[in-house]
Design an enzyme around this catalytic site. Structure first.
Site, short mmCIF file in Angstrom:
data_model
loop_
_atom_site.label_atom_id
_atom_site.label_comp_id
_atom_site.label_asym_id
_atom_site.label_seq_id
_atom_site.Cartn_x
_atom_site.Cartn_y
_atom_site.Cartn_z
N TYR A 1 -7.41 2.87 -7.05
CA TYR A 1 -6.53 2.53 -5.93
C TYR A 1 -6.32 1.03 -5.78
O TYR A 1 -5.19 0.55 -5.67
CB TYR A 1 -7.10 3.12 -4.64
CG TYR A 1 -6.13 3.11 -3.48
CD1 TYR A 1 -5.11 4.05 -3.39
CD2 TYR A 1 -6.23 2.15 -2.49
CE1 TYR A 1 -4.21 4.04 -2.34
CE2 TYR A 1 -5.34 2.14 -1.43
CZ TYR A 1 -4.33 3.09 -1.36
OH TYR A 1 -3.45 3.07 -0.32
N ILE B 1 1.60 2.74 -3.34
CA ILE B 1 0.54 3.54 -3.95
C ILE B 1 0.41 4.89 -3.24
O ILE B 1 0.18 5.92 -3.87
CB ILE B 1 -0.82 2.80 -3.89
CG1 ILE B 1 -0.65 1.34 -4.26
CG2 ILE B 1 -1.85 3.48 -4.78
CD1 ILE B 1 0.00 1.10 -5.60
N GLU B 2 0.53 4.87 -1.93
CA GLU B 2 0.34 6.08 -1.15
C GLU B 2 1.44 7.11 -1.41
O GLU B 2 1.16 8.29 -1.58
CB GLU B 2 0.30 5.74 0.34
CG GLU B 2 -0.95 5.01 0.80
CD GLU B 2 -2.18 5.89 0.77
OE1 GLU B 2 -2.04 7.13 0.72
OE2 GLU B 2 -3.30 5.35 0.81
N SER B 3 2.69 6.67 -1.39
CA SER B 3 3.80 7.64 -1.37
C SER B 3 4.98 7.27 -2.24
O SER B 3 5.98 7.99 -2.24
CB SER B 3 4.30 7.78 0.08
OG SER B 3 4.82 6.53 0.53
N MET C 1 0.80 -1.23 0.00
CA MET C 1 0.00 0.00 0.00
C MET C 1 0.84 1.28 0.00
O MET C 1 0.50 2.24 -0.70
CB MET C 1 -0.97 -0.01 1.18
CG MET C 1 -2.12 -1.00 1.01
SD MET C 1 -3.24 -1.04 2.43
CE MET C 1 -3.83 0.65 2.44
#
Length: 524
Positions: free
Chosen positions: A270, A166-168, A163
Site C-alpha cells: 500500500y 490506491i483505494e478506488s 490515497m
C-alpha cells in the site's frame, strides 16, 4: 559525488536483497537494520529497501482493471482509447537514480522513499496500465480540488490526496469484495462513525466531498496515534489494530519498513503504491502520459434541494443527460434525492445549469409528479425489490412503545404497515428492538386517534389534520407539518404558487419549519 554514493548504495542494497532471499526471518531483520544504519549516513537519502512480493502489484492491477469494467468508466469515457498501443514503452529502462532524484525533488511531508517495490508500482502505472492511468489523471482534475480543500481544513499534507488512487482508482462508486465503498473505500461501520449517511436512497461514502471530509478526520485521528505518515497510510488500509500488532511483533519500532513483513499482505504494497502514485502524478509527462478527461463537466457548482425529486425530472426539464447527473451525484443510489424542507440535500450540476434550475425549480418538481411519486410518496423502483415508503405526507403519525414479547412482525401486523417501512422510519437494522423503545408509525389519515385509544400508542402533533388550516379575514392560515415544502403546500390551493406564499409572508427564502403558520390567499 552524492550521485555516485547513491548509485553505490543502490548496488549494495541490491546485493543485500539477493542475500535476503536465502536468509531466514531473523537474518532478514538484521540485514534490514544494517540497511537502516547505512542509509542514515547519507544526507538527503533516507529510503529503505523492501523486498517485494512479486504478486503485490497484481492486486492493484486488478483494481485498476475493475475500474475499466465499472459503470462509472463505461459512462464517463469513450473506452476505445484503452485499446491504443502503449506510447510509453520507450521509458522502461530509466536508471534508479532518475527515480530517486525525481522523488527527492517533490516537496512532500510524507517521505517518498524509493525501492524496487515502488519501482514495480511505477511500472504498473506507466507501462502495464498507461491508458487507465491517463483516465485517473483526467479524473483527478475533478476530484482533487474537493479533496485538497478537506485536507487543508484539517491541516493535513496535500499529498494524501493520492490515497484514493490506491483505494478506488478515483471511482466514487467502487465497491470492494469486503463491501468498502467510494473514493476512500469506507466500510459501513467506519462511515457511520464519521457521520456519513448510509440509507436506502443515500450513501455518503460515494459523495466525493462528504467522504473526503470523513477521510480527513480519520487520517487526522490516526496521526494523533502514530505521528508517522507511513504508519497512518498503512493503518488507513488495514486498520490500526493490524498496525499495532505489527509494531509489537517487530519489537516496538514505529517504522513502516521495519514492520513490513508483519503487516497483512495487501497492506505491504500500500505505501509503495502510494509513493508510486505520487511519482506518477508529478512526473507523468516524462512518461508520455496525457490526462484523458471524462465526458461529464469538470466545472460544476452545487445547489440545495428542499423537495424530493427524481433525476429524470431534472434531466428532462433542464436538458441534462441522466448519465451526467448520475456521474456528478453518485451518492444518490436510486436516482432520487429524498429532500425535504427540514432536511435539504445537495445537487451538483454543470455550472451553466445552476441559474436555470433556480428559475425552473417549480417546473422540475411538477414534471409528471404523480408518475414519479404516486400519492406524494417516495417509492423504491419495483425492480429493486421491496417497496419502501420514504415520505409520509397526509398520514397520521403515532408513536408506539415496545412491550415485552413484541417484534417488528407483530407491530407491522397491528398497524397494517410493512416491516420494511418500520425499519426505514425508525432507522432499525437487523430487526433489533428493545422493551420501552419508541417506534414511529405512519397510518392513513384519520386512523391515528383510533389506534391511540389502544394501549402503548399516542398521537403526535402531525396527526391532527383538521388543525392544519384555519381561515380569517379572507385569508387561509396553514400550519406547516413535518415533510411539507412550499411546493407541496401550494399544490393544496389551486392557482397559488411558491412565490405567492413567499411574497405574502415576507419570506426571503423557501425555508419553512414544522409549526410555522403561513398566510395564503386562495385564487378565486
Amino acid at each position: 559525488m552524492k550521485k555516485a554514493i547513491v548509485l553505490l548504495l543502490l548496488t549494495t542494497i541490491g546485493s543485500l536483497a539477493v542475500m535476503a532471499e536465502k536468509a531466514d526471518r531473523a537474518s532478514l531483520k538484521q540485514i534490514k537494520r544494517i540497511e537502516v544504519l547505512a542509509l542514515d549516513t547519507i544526507n538527503g537519502y533516507t529510503s529503505i529497501y523492501a523486498y517485494p512480493d512479486e504478486n503485490l502489484n497484481d492486486l492493484f492491477a486488478q483494481q485498476m482493471d475493475s475500474l475499466y469494467h465499472s459503470w462509472y468508466m463505461q459512462n464517463s469515457y469513450d473506452t476505445s482509447f484503452f485499446e491504443a498501443e502503449n506510447e510509453s514503452s520507450d521509458m522502461a529502462s530509466l536508471p534508479d537514480s532518475v527515480y530517486v532524484q525525481r522523488l527527492q525533488s517533490v516537496d512532500s511531508f510524507v517521505d517518498l522513499s524509493f525501492n524496487k517495490t515502488v519501482k514495480n508500482f511505477i511500472d504498473l502505472y506507466t507501462q502495464r496500465r498507461p491508458q487507465l492511468t491517463e483516465a485517473i489523471l483526467g479524473l483527478s482534475s475533478f476530484y482533487f480540488p474537493m479533496i485538497e480543500e478537506k485536507l487543508d481544513k484539517y491541516n493535513l499534507p496535500q499529498e494524501l490526496k493520492y490515497m484514493p488512487i490506491i483505494e478506488s482508482a478515483l471511482n466514487p462508486t467502487a465497491r470492494s469484495r469486503a463491501n468498502a465503498v467510494g473514493l476512500w473505500q469506507f466500510m459501513y461501520g467506519t462511515g457511520k462513525m464519521y457521520k456519513l449517511e448510509i440509507s436506502t436512497f443515500v450513501d455518503d461514502r460515494r459523495d466525493p466531498e462528504k467522504s473526503s471530509e470523513a477521510a480527513a478526520k480519520y487520517l487526522n485521528d490516526l496521526y494523533q496515534i502514530y505521528k508517522n505518515w507511513h504508519l497512518v497510510i498503512a493503518a488507513y488500509n488495514c486498520g490500526p489494530g493490524n498496525v499495532n500488532k505489527a509494531i509489537r511483533r517487530a519489537g516496538g519500532t514505529k517504522d513502516y519498513w521495519a514492520i513490513y513483513y508483519y503487516l497483512p499482505r495487501e497492506t505491504r504494497g500500500y505505501v509503495p503504491a502510494f509513493i508510486a502514485a505520487a511519482y506518477v502524478m508529478n512526473f507523468y509527462q516524462e512518461h508520455n502520459l496525457h490526462p484523458r478527461y471524462p465526458d461529464f463537466p469538470i466545472v460544476t457548482d452545487t445547489i440545495q434541494v428542499r423537495n424530493y425529486v427524481h433525476f429524470k425530472q431534472i434531466a428532462e426539464t433542464l436538458n441534462v443527460p441522466m448519465e451526467e447527473l448520475q456521474s456528478l451525484n453518485p451518492q444518490y443510489r436510486l436516482d432520487i434525492i429524498p429532500a425535504k424542507a427540514e432536511k435539504p440535500y445537495t445537487l451538483r450540476l454543470p455550472l451553466e445549469k445552476i441559474a436555470e434550475f433556480i428559475d425552473m425549480e417549480e417546473n422540475v418538481y411538477a414534471l409528471r409528479r404523480d408518475e414519479f411519486f404516486p400519492n406524494n410518496e417516495i417509492l423504491v423502483p419495483k425492480e429493486r425489490g421491496t417497496t419502501y415508503v420514504a415520505d409520509v405526507n397526509g398520514k397520521d403519525r403515532i408513536v408506539y412503545t415496545v412491550k415485552s414479547g413484541d417484534n417488528l412482525g407483530y407491530i407491522s401486523s397491528r398497524f397494517n404497515v410493512r416491516i420494511n417501512d418500520l425499519r426505514y422510519w425508525n432507522n432499525i437494522h437487523r430487526n433489533l428492538i428493545r422493551v420501552g423503545q419508541k417506534i414511529v408509525v405512519y397510518v392513513p389519515a384519520g386512523k391515528g386517534e383510533q389506534y391511540a385509544q389502544s394501549g402503548s400508542v399516542r398521537m403526535t402533533s402531525q396527526a391532527s389534520s383538521s388543525a392544519q388550516v384555519s381561515t380569517e379575514g379572507g385569508f387561509v392560515y396553514y400550519t406547516v407539518r413535518s415533510g411539507d415544502s412550499l411546493w407541496s403546500i401550494a399544490r393544496r390551493f389551486p392557482g397559488v404558487s411558491n412565490q405567492d406564499i413567499m411574497r405574502l409572508n415576507n419570506m426571503s427564502g423557501n425555508t419553512i419549519k414544522p409549526g410555522q403558520k403561513l398566510k395564503i390567499q386562495p385564487k378565486s
